[in-house]
Scaffold this active site. Structure first.
Site, PDB file in Angstrom:
ATOM      1  N   THR A  27     -36.047  16.061  -3.921  1.00 60.11           N
ATOM      2  CA  THR A  27     -35.932  16.359  -2.204  1.00 60.11           C
ATOM      3  C   THR A  27     -37.361  16.157  -1.843  1.00 60.11           C
ATOM      4  OG1 THR A  27     -34.076  17.602  -2.617  1.00 60.11           O
ATOM      5  CG2 THR A  27     -35.429  17.943  -0.642  1.00 60.11           C
ATOM      6  N   HIS A 179     -24.757  17.072  -8.850  1.00 59.31           N
ATOM      7  CA  HIS A 179     -25.596  18.147  -9.035  1.00 59.31           C
ATOM      8  C   HIS A 179     -24.729  19.596  -9.341  1.00 59.31           C
ATOM      9  CE1 HIS A 179     -29.310  20.263  -8.507  1.00 59.31           C
ATOM     10  NE2 HIS A 179     -29.572  19.612  -7.467  1.00 59.31           N
ATOM     11  N   ASN A 182     -29.865  24.194 -10.521  1.00 61.30           N
ATOM     12  CA  ASN A 182     -30.642  24.667  -9.557  1.00 61.30           C
ATOM     13  C   ASN A 182     -30.169  25.551  -8.603  1.00 61.30           C
ATOM     14  OD1 ASN A 182     -32.569  23.080 -10.679  1.00 61.30           O
ATOM     15  ND2 ASN A 182     -32.774  21.773  -9.026  1.00 61.30           N
ATOM     16  N   TYR A 184     -27.186  25.745  -6.922  1.00 59.93           N
ATOM     17  CA  TYR A 184     -26.539  25.141  -5.797  1.00 59.93           C
ATOM     18  C   TYR A 184     -25.066  25.535  -6.049  1.00 59.93           C
ATOM     19  CZ  TYR A 184     -30.965  23.533  -4.178  1.00 59.93           C
ATOM     20  OH  TYR A 184     -32.308  23.404  -3.980  1.00 59.93           O
ATOM     21  N   ASN A 239     -32.678  30.088  -7.161  1.00 62.80           N
ATOM     22  CA  ASN A 239     -31.665  30.356  -6.045  1.00 62.80           C
ATOM     23  C   ASN A 239     -30.849  31.731  -6.406  1.00 62.80           C
ATOM     24  OD1 ASN A 239     -32.342  29.041  -3.988  1.00 62.80           O
ATOM     25  ND2 ASN A 239     -31.542  27.149  -4.638  1.00 62.80           N
TER      26      ASN A 239
END
Length: 377
Positions: A27, A179, A182, A184, A239
């Site tokens: 990103t 994805h 991480n 998400y 996260n």
């Protein structure tokens, strides 16, 4: 030990890679108006493309409700598709391959980033406490308590991924990566710290893995399973996620993804600030027997440790992130064992050309160790 190295060819799905140095999805927060890849993106990716090399492009949100940071690219409008087409054309002109990572951040967002000021969504109404969010103006703010998705929302989430996959096909990508890492949305469903549901998407491992598997199956119907990969971070805590029994969870996930016959898994080895591996010692390696196809590993590797991981059979390819940002010709530099450019963290996210397309290249190409052979696990 095996005789393989970073510079042995490798077959992934229908593609024959000429080396095993993969560019990780990174990103960069430089998208333009409408979350379209900016005019420098084709240059950036083209600089890092190599003949027979694989790039996993930065994550692209599959819906405007899945955006988590300022200026991240999407894959849900015709303009975004056209912007990505310029990127794929640049990579293909260099003889490279490029997959797009498909993304929905879930609760890792802020209402200021979402249409109509909507609240972010999640499996359960639990806010992230360990990180901060950003507004469109790059202001750092606390995460909000998300809206727990209803059962009636689930088909729409799966459909957003399916449409994103279809748009990636139209944009000229060679494949897509789901994805699931991480912290998400898909990992929020996987982990019992962030998923407290009591319906068909919560509770037992089979239920918590349901959304990831439904999304992946839908994408394989667009692309064919042999051009779909999945990225996971079994022991990551970014996260504010984490699972009470990650080995059992990911044994199940690996086994089910193998049944779907996707092309590869990409695993992130969780590491602490001191570089040491997190999680149960050797736990990532314990999961390998449950995955029979190519495995890409990421997590702070250099040339020597990457070669060692492949020689030991821990991975089939290595994904590099920060070193690929600073070294457009990273595969050639690693093979030639020449010094690497140092990366500048201050230019990782946002900004313009500095730290994006201005790193010098030595123009070093890779010579495969076995030009006439294709190695696989």
């Amino acid at each position: 030990m095996t005789s393989a190295s970073l510079f042995f060819p490798l077959k992934i799905g229908p593609y024959s890679l000429q080396h095993r140095v993969v560019m990780a999805p990174l990103t960069r927060m430089r998208a333009g108006a409408g979350n379209v890849p900016n005019e420098m993106a084709p240059t950036y990716y083209g600089q890092r493309a190599s003949a027979g090399g694989l790039i996993i492009a930065e994550a692209a949100q599959v819906t405007p409700y899945g955006q988590g940071y300022p200026q991240t690219p999407g894959i849900h409008t015709p303009e975004q598709v056209a912007g990505w087409r310029a990127v794929t054309d640049a990579v293909h002109a260099k003889g490279g391959l490029i997959f797009l990572q498909l993304w929905h951040v879930g609760r890792s967002s802020h209402s200021s980033l979402l249409p109509g000021g909507a609240l972010p969504v999640a499996p359960s109404a639990i806010a992230i406490k360990t990180e901060k969010s950003f507004t469109p103006d790059w202001e750092s703010v606390p995460y909000e308590t998300p809206r727990a998705l209803a059962l009636s929302d689930m088909p729409g989430i799966v459909e957003a991924y399916r449409i994103g996959a279809r748009n990636a096909l139209a944009a000229g990508f060679d494949g897509v990566e789901v994805h699931g890492a991480n912290g998400y949305l898909l990992e929020q469903f996987l982990h019992d710290s962030s998923n407290k549901r009591t319906d068909a998407y919560g509770g037992p491992i089979e239920n918590r893995a349901r959304l990831l598997l439904e999304v992946t199956a839908a994408i394989t119907h667009v692309w064919g399973a042999d051009r779909v990969g999945v990225r996971l971070s079994p022991f990551g805590t970014f996260n504010d996620v984490g699972d009470s029994d990650p080995v059992s969870l990911y044994k199940y996930v690996f086994t089910e993804l193998a049944h779907l016959d996707v092309a590869y898994l990409s695993l992130i080895e969780a590491r602490g600030a001191d570089g040491t591996r997190l999680g149960e010692p050797g736990a990532v390696d314990q999961l390998h027997p449950y995955w029979p196809k190519p495995l890409i590993l990421a997590g702070g590797f250099d040339g020597a440790s990457a070669n060692q991981a492949i020689a030991e059979g821990r991975a089939d390819a290595i994904a590099f992130g920060r070193h690929f940002i600073a070294n457009p010709d990273l595969p050639g530099r690693l093979q030639a064992k020449v010094p690497l450019n140092e990366y500048n963290r201050e230019t990782f996210y946002g900004g313009g050309a500095a730290g994006y397309v201005d790193y010098p290249s030595l123009g070093l190409a890779v010579t495969p160790d076995l030009p006439t052979a294709v190695q696989s696990r």
